[in-house]
Design a protein around this motif. Structure first.
Motif, PDB file in Angstrom:
ATOM      1  N   GLY A 133     -36.014 -70.312  62.836  1.00 47.92           N
ATOM      2  CA  GLY A 133     -36.263 -70.008  64.237  1.00 47.92           C
ATOM      3  C   GLY A 133     -36.208 -68.530  64.547  1.00 47.92           C
ATOM      4  O   GLY A 133     -36.234 -68.128  65.706  1.00 47.92           O
ATOM      5  N   THR A 134     -36.154 -67.682  63.520  1.00 51.69           N
ATOM      6  CA  THR A 134     -36.002 -66.243  63.717  1.00 51.69           C
ATOM      7  C   THR A 134     -37.306 -65.603  64.173  1.00 51.69           C
ATOM      8  O   THR A 134     -38.371 -65.872  63.618  1.00 51.69           O
ATOM      9  N   GLU A 135     -37.189 -64.757  65.178  1.00 44.07           N
ATOM     10  CA  GLU A 135     -38.290 -63.875  65.567  1.00 44.07           C
ATOM     11  C   GLU A 135     -37.713 -62.464  65.659  1.00 44.07           C
ATOM     12  O   GLU A 135     -36.720 -62.237  66.336  1.00 44.07           O
ATOM     13  N   LEU A 136     -38.345 -61.551  64.968  1.00 40.70           N
ATOM     14  CA  LEU A 136     -37.850 -60.171  64.838  1.00 40.70           C
ATOM     15  C   LEU A 136     -38.752 -59.217  65.601  1.00 40.70           C
ATOM     16  O   LEU A 136     -39.976 -59.348  65.560  1.00 40.70           O
ATOM     17  N   PHE A 137     -38.149 -58.247  66.319  1.00 42.13           N
ATOM     18  CA  PHE A 137     -38.957 -57.122  66.795  1.00 42.13           C
ATOM     19  C   PHE A 137     -38.582 -55.899  65.981  1.00 42.13           C
ATOM     20  O   PHE A 137     -37.443 -55.757  65.521  1.00 42.13           O
ATOM     21  N   GLN A 138     -39.532 -55.022  65.782  1.00 44.86           N
ATOM     22  CA  GLN A 138     -39.281 -53.828  64.980  1.00 44.86           C
ATOM     23  C   GLN A 138     -40.121 -52.684  65.511  1.00 44.86           C
ATOM     24  O   GLN A 138     -41.223 -52.885  66.023  1.00 44.86           O
ATOM     25  N   VAL A 139     -39.587 -51.482  65.403  1.00 45.91           N
ATOM     26  CA  VAL A 139     -40.330 -50.292  65.799  1.00 45.91           C
ATOM     27  C   VAL A 139     -40.098 -49.232  64.737  1.00 45.91           C
ATOM     28  O   VAL A 139     -38.994 -49.094  64.212  1.00 45.91           O
ATOM     29  N   SER A 140     -41.158 -48.547  64.354  1.00 40.75           N
ATOM     30  CA  SER A 140     -41.020 -47.480  63.365  1.00 40.75           C
ATOM     31  C   SER A 140     -41.729 -46.234  63.849  1.00 40.75           C
ATOM     32  O   SER A 140     -42.757 -46.308  64.532  1.00 40.75           O
ATOM     33  N   PHE A 141     -41.145 -45.080  63.501  1.00 34.58           N
ATOM     34  CA  PHE A 141     -41.694 -43.780  63.840  1.00 34.58           C
ATOM     35  C   PHE A 141     -41.928 -43.003  62.559  1.00 34.58           C
ATOM     36  O   PHE A 141     -41.096 -43.048  61.634  1.00 34.58           O
ATOM     37  N   SER A 142     -43.013 -42.275  62.483  1.00 31.23           N
ATOM     38  CA  SER A 142     -43.234 -41.374  61.361  1.00 31.23           C
ATOM     39  C   SER A 142     -42.108 -40.351  61.303  1.00 31.23           C
ATOM     40  O   SER A 142     -41.750 -39.739  62.313  1.00 31.23           O
ATOM     41  N   ARG A 143     -41.552 -40.162  60.116  1.00 28.05           N
ATOM     42  CA  ARG A 143     -40.480 -39.178  59.958  1.00 28.05           C
ATOM     43  C   ARG A 143     -40.947 -37.788  60.376  1.00 28.05           C
ATOM     44  O   ARG A 143     -40.216 -37.049  61.061  1.00 28.05           O
ATOM     45  N   ALA A 144     -42.165 -37.414  60.013  1.00 28.48           N
ATOM     46  CA  ALA A 144     -42.676 -36.088  60.357  1.00 28.48           C
ATOM     47  C   ALA A 144     -42.770 -35.911  61.871  1.00 28.48           C
ATOM     48  O   ALA A 144     -42.431 -34.853  62.415  1.00 28.48           O
ATOM     49  N   THR A 145     -43.222 -36.956  62.577  1.00 28.24           N
ATOM     50  CA  THR A 145     -43.354 -36.873  64.031  1.00 28.24           C
ATOM     51  C   THR A 145     -42.000 -36.760  64.703  1.00 28.24           C
ATOM     52  O   THR A 145     -41.804 -35.958  65.628  1.00 28.24           O
TER      53      THR A 145
END
Length: 337
Positions: A133-145
């Motif tokens: 029943g798991t639903e995951l949210f995720q956000v990633s940013f470029s390290r350089a940015t």
């Protein structure tokens, strides 16, 4: 929101050609291919054998300005394996049920409604355990940015950011968690504001700035402290460069503008900003190119057109500078017009 059913290839995060998307697959091998194609990393997903008949991967997401945002579930108990994310800063949380993320034998648990934000340590492989029943949210940013934004905020060069494995959304962090939740809710809709690139870009900028100012890392106290006033000559040339970065400034011209000898200006500028004066100017130009490459450009616009507009005349040298600062070749960031 555009939907891709397997076996359509997944969009690459750096494309910038599609704001919102949905990837689905009920086949484990195709699911692995879609995830690997999207993340541009060798991602492995393994459902438990007793649950394999229920496997139904869904990845809904959007490019939100500087951030890549997604909601993921597998419809079954499964384990997701990824290599170290050296070029990214990534955060996650559970939207439904719970998730356990393991790195270097340290487990971080996130449950729906607990208000915690987990962090993916970029130095180690990641193992994430999903319930059925798991639903995951995720956000990633470029390290350089991220590091370019932080350098501009505090005025000197930075090293790789270090975060704790997870942190509760208390105090100012409530704002960061609230924006993450709002973006996740918007992505869950079949259509919405994130289909509009201008809205997504502005929301992504807010998300990046809020992350830097609210999450715990080694520069958090420096960001919170009042900025030290710059010496007048440094302030004068900094304002001139920021007002017109594309102007072909020379060090002699900037010294004349500041009213102090060149050596004195260079020493004061480095002391205040942490980097040489002409490097600062180059960063301003590279960031301008970066913004333009991710914006709507006239049909047929080339990387050379954009680079020349920002004052770069040696294109091979420009490409190396851009890759060093923004983590990819400029051609990879040019929107397909």
């Amino acid at each position: 929101m555009t939907e891709h059913a397997a076996p359509a290839p997944g969009p690459k995060p750096q494309d910038g050609t599609e704001t919102a998307f949905s990837l689905t697959s009920q086949d484990v091998d195709q699911g692995r291919e879609l995830l690997t194609g999207f993340y541009q990393l060798p991602v492995v997903v393994d459902p438990q054998l007793t649950d394999i008949a229920r496997f139904h991967m869904r990845l809904r997401g959007a490019r939100v300005g500087a951030a890549a945002f997604g909601i993921m579930d597998f419809g079954s108990r499964a384990t997701l394996l990824t290599p170290p994310l050296d070029g990214l800063y990534a955060f996650f949380g559970a939207r439904a049920d719970h998730i356990v993320c393991v790195q270097r034998d340290q487990a971080t648990r996130s449950e729906r409604g607990d208000g915690r934000v987990g962090v993916v340590n970029s130095f180690d492989p990641v193992m994430a355990h999903f319930n059925n029943g798991t639903e995951l949210f995720q956000v990633s940013f470029s390290r350089a940015t991220v590091e370019a934004e932080l350098e501009e905020e505090i005025g000197h060069a930075v090293t790789k950011l270090r975060f704790p494995p997870a942190f509760p959304a208390t105090g100012p962090l409530r704002t960061y968690h609230a924006i993450l939740t709002a973006v996740a809710d918007e992505i869950a809709q079949p259509t919405g504001l994130l289909d509009r690139p201008s809205v997504a870009d502005r929301l992504g900028a807010a998300l990046l700035t809020t992350m830097l100012h609210t999450s715990p890392h080694q520069y958090a106290d420096e960001l919170a402290a009042p900025a030290a006033p710059s010496p007048r000559p440094v302030r004068r040339v900094t304002e001139a460069m920021r007002a017109d970065p594309a102007h072909p400034f020379t060090a002699v011209e900037l010294a004349r503008l500041s009213g102090v000898p060149l050596r004195s200006l260079q020493a004061a500028f480095r002391a205040h900003h942490g980097i040489p004066m002409m490097t600062y100017l180059r960063h301003l130009r590279l960031d301008g190119v970066h913004r333009d490459l991710h914006s709507e450009l006239a049909p047929g616009t080339t990387v050379a057109d954009v680079a020349t507009r920002w004052g770069f005349t040696h294109l091979s040298r420009f490409s190396a500078y851009y890759s060093s600062r923004h983590g990819a070749l400029p051609s990879e960031h040019l929107r397909n017009n």
